[in-house]
Motif scaffolding. Structure first.
Motif, PDB file in Angstrom:
ATOM      1  N   TYR A 119       0.843  -1.206   0.000  1.00  0.00           N
ATOM      2  CA  TYR A 119       0.000   0.000   0.000  1.00  0.00           C
ATOM      3  C   TYR A 119       0.880   1.259   0.000  1.00  0.00           C
ATOM      4  O   TYR A 119       0.690   2.166  -0.815  1.00  0.00           O
ATOM      5  N   ALA A 120       1.865   1.290   0.916  1.00  0.00           N
ATOM      6  CA  ALA A 120       2.696   2.496   1.064  1.00  0.00           C
ATOM      7  C   ALA A 120       3.525   2.743  -0.198  1.00  0.00           C
ATOM      8  O   ALA A 120       3.578   3.880  -0.700  1.00  0.00           O
ATOM      9  N   HIS A 158       8.302  10.064   1.057  1.00  0.00           N
ATOM     10  CA  HIS A 158       8.456   9.421   2.371  1.00  0.00           C
ATOM     11  C   HIS A 158       7.687   8.107   2.420  1.00  0.00           C
ATOM     12  O   HIS A 158       8.118   7.150   3.041  1.00  0.00           O
ATOM     13  N   MET A 159       6.541   8.043   1.711  1.00  0.00           N
ATOM     14  CA  MET A 159       5.753   6.798   1.720  1.00  0.00           C
ATOM     15  C   MET A 159       6.487   5.674   1.000  1.00  0.00           C
ATOM     16  O   MET A 159       6.584   4.555   1.500  1.00  0.00           O
ATOM     17  N   SER A 179      10.478  -0.339   5.848  1.00  0.00           N
ATOM     18  CA  SER A 179       9.731  -1.318   6.658  1.00  0.00           C
ATOM     19  C   SER A 179       9.985  -2.743   6.168  1.00  0.00           C
ATOM     20  O   SER A 179       9.917  -3.688   6.945  1.00  0.00           O
ATOM     21  N   THR A 233      13.324   9.177   4.773  1.00  0.00           N
ATOM     22  CA  THR A 233      11.920   9.075   5.198  1.00  0.00           C
ATOM     23  C   THR A 233      11.649  10.098   6.299  1.00  0.00           C
ATOM     24  O   THR A 233      10.637  10.807   6.281  1.00  0.00           O
ATOM     25  N   ILE A 264      -3.174  16.497   9.036  1.00  0.00           N
ATOM     26  CA  ILE A 264      -4.634  16.632   9.027  1.00  0.00           C
ATOM     27  C   ILE A 264      -5.192  16.793  10.448  1.00  0.00           C
ATOM     28  O   ILE A 264      -6.212  17.429  10.664  1.00  0.00           O
ATOM     29  N   MET A 310      -1.079  16.106  16.407  1.00  0.00           N
ATOM     30  CA  MET A 310      -0.607  15.115  15.423  1.00  0.00           C
ATOM     31  C   MET A 310       0.761  15.526  14.874  1.00  0.00           C
ATOM     32  O   MET A 310       1.646  14.685  14.682  1.00  0.00           O
ATOM     33  N   PHE A 316       3.776  12.847  15.284  1.00  0.00           N
ATOM     34  CA  PHE A 316       4.492  12.381  14.093  1.00  0.00           C
ATOM     35  C   PHE A 316       5.874  13.035  13.991  1.00  0.00           C
ATOM     36  O   PHE A 316       6.818  12.427  13.503  1.00  0.00           O
ATOM     37  N   LEU A 357      13.344   8.519  14.586  1.00  0.00           N
ATOM     38  CA  LEU A 357      13.795   7.634  13.500  1.00  0.00           C
ATOM     39  C   LEU A 357      15.129   8.131  12.931  1.00  0.00           C
ATOM     40  O   LEU A 357      16.068   7.349  12.722  1.00  0.00           O
ATOM     41  N   ARG A 368      -1.100   1.267  11.797  1.00  0.00           N
ATOM     42  CA  ARG A 368      -2.260   0.747  11.035  1.00  0.00           C
ATOM     43  C   ARG A 368      -2.844  -0.488  11.697  1.00  0.00           C
ATOM     44  O   ARG A 368      -4.042  -0.701  11.682  1.00  0.00           O
TER      45      ARG A 368
HETATM   46  C1  HEM Z   1       8.611   4.124   8.555  1.00  0.00           C
HETATM   47  C2  HEM Z   1       8.067   4.150   7.396  1.00  0.00           C
HETATM   48  C3  HEM Z   1       6.850   4.950   7.010  1.00  0.00           C
HETATM   49  C4  HEM Z   1       5.889   4.533   6.156  1.00  0.00           C
HETATM   50  C5  HEM Z   1       5.868   3.209   5.404  1.00  0.00           C
HETATM   51  C6  HEM Z   1       4.904   5.579   6.065  1.00  0.00           C
HETATM   52  C7  HEM Z   1       3.775   5.517   5.271  1.00  0.00           C
HETATM   53  C8  HEM Z   1       2.774   6.460   5.239  1.00  0.00           C
HETATM   54  C9  HEM Z   1       1.563   6.358   4.481  1.00  0.00           C
HETATM   55  C10 HEM Z   1       1.197   5.173   3.569  1.00  0.00           C
HETATM   56  C11 HEM Z   1       0.833   7.464   4.700  1.00  0.00           C
HETATM   57  C12 HEM Z   1      -0.523   7.804   4.084  1.00  0.00           C
HETATM   58  C13 HEM Z   1      -1.630   7.237   4.912  1.00  0.00           C
HETATM   59  C14 HEM Z   1      -2.950   7.377   4.223  1.00  0.00           C
HETATM   60  O1  HEM Z   1      -3.428   8.510   4.075  1.00  0.00           O
HETATM   61  O2  HEM Z   1      -3.514   6.365   3.825  1.00  0.00           O
HETATM   62  C15 HEM Z   1       1.591   8.297   5.616  1.00  0.00           C
HETATM   63  C16 HEM Z   1       1.185   9.524   6.076  1.00  0.00           C
HETATM   64  C17 HEM Z   1       1.977  10.369   6.815  1.00  0.00           C
HETATM   65  N1  HEM Z   1       3.195  10.081   7.370  1.00  0.00           N
HETATM   66 FE1  HEM Z   1       4.239   8.371   7.134  1.00  0.00          FE
HETATM   67  N2  HEM Z   1       5.269   6.616   6.881  1.00  0.00           N
HETATM   68  C18 HEM Z   1       6.459   6.281   7.475  1.00  0.00           C
HETATM   69  C19 HEM Z   1       7.181   7.076   8.365  1.00  0.00           C
HETATM   70  C20 HEM Z   1       6.873   8.371   8.696  1.00  0.00           C
HETATM   71  C21 HEM Z   1       7.687   9.246   9.493  1.00  0.00           C
HETATM   72  C22 HEM Z   1       9.037   8.876  10.105  1.00  0.00           C
HETATM   73  C23 HEM Z   1       7.037  10.439   9.592  1.00  0.00           C
HETATM   74  C24 HEM Z   1       7.446  11.691  10.311  1.00  0.00           C
HETATM   75  C25 HEM Z   1       8.515  12.351  10.040  1.00  0.00           C
HETATM   76  C26 HEM Z   1       5.801  10.312   8.848  1.00  0.00           C
HETATM   77  C27 HEM Z   1       4.864  11.323   8.666  1.00  0.00           C
HETATM   78  C28 HEM Z   1       3.676  11.194   8.000  1.00  0.00           C
HETATM   79  C29 HEM Z   1       2.708  12.258   7.869  1.00  0.00           C
HETATM   80  C30 HEM Z   1       2.842  13.671   8.419  1.00  0.00           C
HETATM   81  C31 HEM Z   1       1.631  11.739   7.148  1.00  0.00           C
HETATM   82  C32 HEM Z   1       0.362  12.481   6.709  1.00  0.00           C
HETATM   83  C33 HEM Z   1      -0.602  12.673   7.857  1.00  0.00           C
HETATM   84  C34 HEM Z   1      -1.819  13.422   7.340  1.00  0.00           C
HETATM   85  O3  HEM Z   1      -2.714  12.791   6.783  1.00  0.00           O
HETATM   86  O4  HEM Z   1      -1.834  14.645   7.483  1.00  0.00           O
HETATM   87  N3  HEM Z   1       5.734   9.050   8.330  1.00  0.00           N
HETATM   88  N4  HEM Z   1       2.757   7.656   5.926  1.00  0.00           N
END
Ligand code: HEM
Length: 235
Positions: free
Chosen positions: A33-34, A72-73, A80, A113, A127, A132, A136, A143, A180
């Motif tokens: 998915y990511a 980042h995704m 992961s 990331t 959001i 949040m 985050f 990390l 998740r």
């Molecule tokens: C470790 C691996 C990571 C993966 C695989 C990952 C994956 C994802 C995915 C798939 C989403 C979208 C979710 C959705 O809307 O369906 C997301 C959102 C987000 N992630 Fe990550 N993420 C990771 C690490 C991080 C880290 C380290 C941070 C912070 C620095 C971060 C910050 C965010 C933020 C800010 C959002 C958006 C939140 C919003 O909807 O406003 N993520 N991430």
């Protein structure tokens, strides 16, 4: 006598490898998915294609933050996938070069990331608002720190501290999937009680920290209760 690293210890090593394989299988739907969403979003951010479904993460006229989010995704998905492989004693002992090579990929993946996620938070905000952002943001900082310390202690040949930081890095690399998982189990058990679409429900607010802090605390306990085995640097 059974000692690690000898032929008689191999079943133990391979049981560990089987555990890692199962862990990765369980993670796989989230990783797909990511990385899939990340790749689709990158193409959309660059104006090459559109997104299959509308998402608040893709905003018109904001290419930098769009790219930071989808980058980042994609990279986080790879992180992961790869990070748990470093848990394998079989890999470290029998394929030390592969362990080192994977480390050289994982550390930059974790740093990118982290930096891309933090850039998105600073430039656009999440959001769910400031709580949040904080949850985050702290996750991203930890990390990045774990990646730097893991690399630093490996370079310094301090394998006790390298191991401790590498385990922290792996927990943090798995935490996005755990986030998740918590939602999946909670929704199955309660139908999504105290959870709102804008992530401002009580459950959502607890989750902002509960997907990584308790697991890091458990790891600290483990590191203190179980004395580290004497480690020899992988050659
Ligand atoms: C470790 C691996 C990571 C993966 C695989 C990952 C994956 C994802 C995915 C798939 C989403 C979208 C979710 C959705 O809307 O369906 C997301 C959102 C987000 N992630 Fe990550 N993420 C990771 C690490 C991080 C880290 C380290 C941070 C912070 C620095 C971060 C910050 C965010 C933020 C800010 C959002 C958006 C939140 C919003 O909807 O406003 N993520 N991430």
């Amino acid at each position: 006598m059974r000692t690690r690293g000898t032929k008689t210890a191999r079943p133990w090593l391979w049981r560990g490898a089987a555990g890692i394989f199962v862990l990765i299988l369980l993670e796989l739907p989230f990783i797909l998915y990511a990385t899939g969403f990340g790749a689709e979003g990158m193409l959309a951010s660059l104006g090459i294609t559109g997104l299959g479904e509308a998402s608040h993460l893709l905003r018109d006229g904001a290419p930098a933050t769009n790219i930071a989010m989808f980058l980042h995704m994609g990279l986080g998905g790879l992180l992961s996938l790869l990070a748990p492989l470093q848990l394998s004693g079989a890999l470290r002992r029998c394929r030390p070069r592969l362990h080192r090579g994977l480390g050289r990929v994982i550390v930059p993946l974790a740093l990118t990331t982290s930096v891309a996620g933090l850039a998105y938070i600073l430039l656009r905000g999440t959001i769910g608002g400031s709580l949040m952002d904080l949850g985050f943001g702290l996750y991203g900082l930890l990390l990045g720190l774990a990646a730097i310390m893991t690399w630093r202690f490996a370079r310094a040949g301090d394998f006790q501290r390298h191991r401790a930081w590498a385990l922290r890095l792996i927990v943090l690399a798995l935490a996005s999937w755990i986030y998740r998982l918590h939602y999946t189990f909670w929704t199955l058990a309660t139908g999504g009680l105290y959870s709102r679409p804008d992530f401002t429900g009580l459950f959502d607010q607890i989750q902002l920290f509960a997907f990584y802090l308790p697991y890091l605390a458990l790891l600290e306990l483990y590191l203190r209760l179980r004395p580290a085995p004497s480690l020899t640097p992988p050659r």
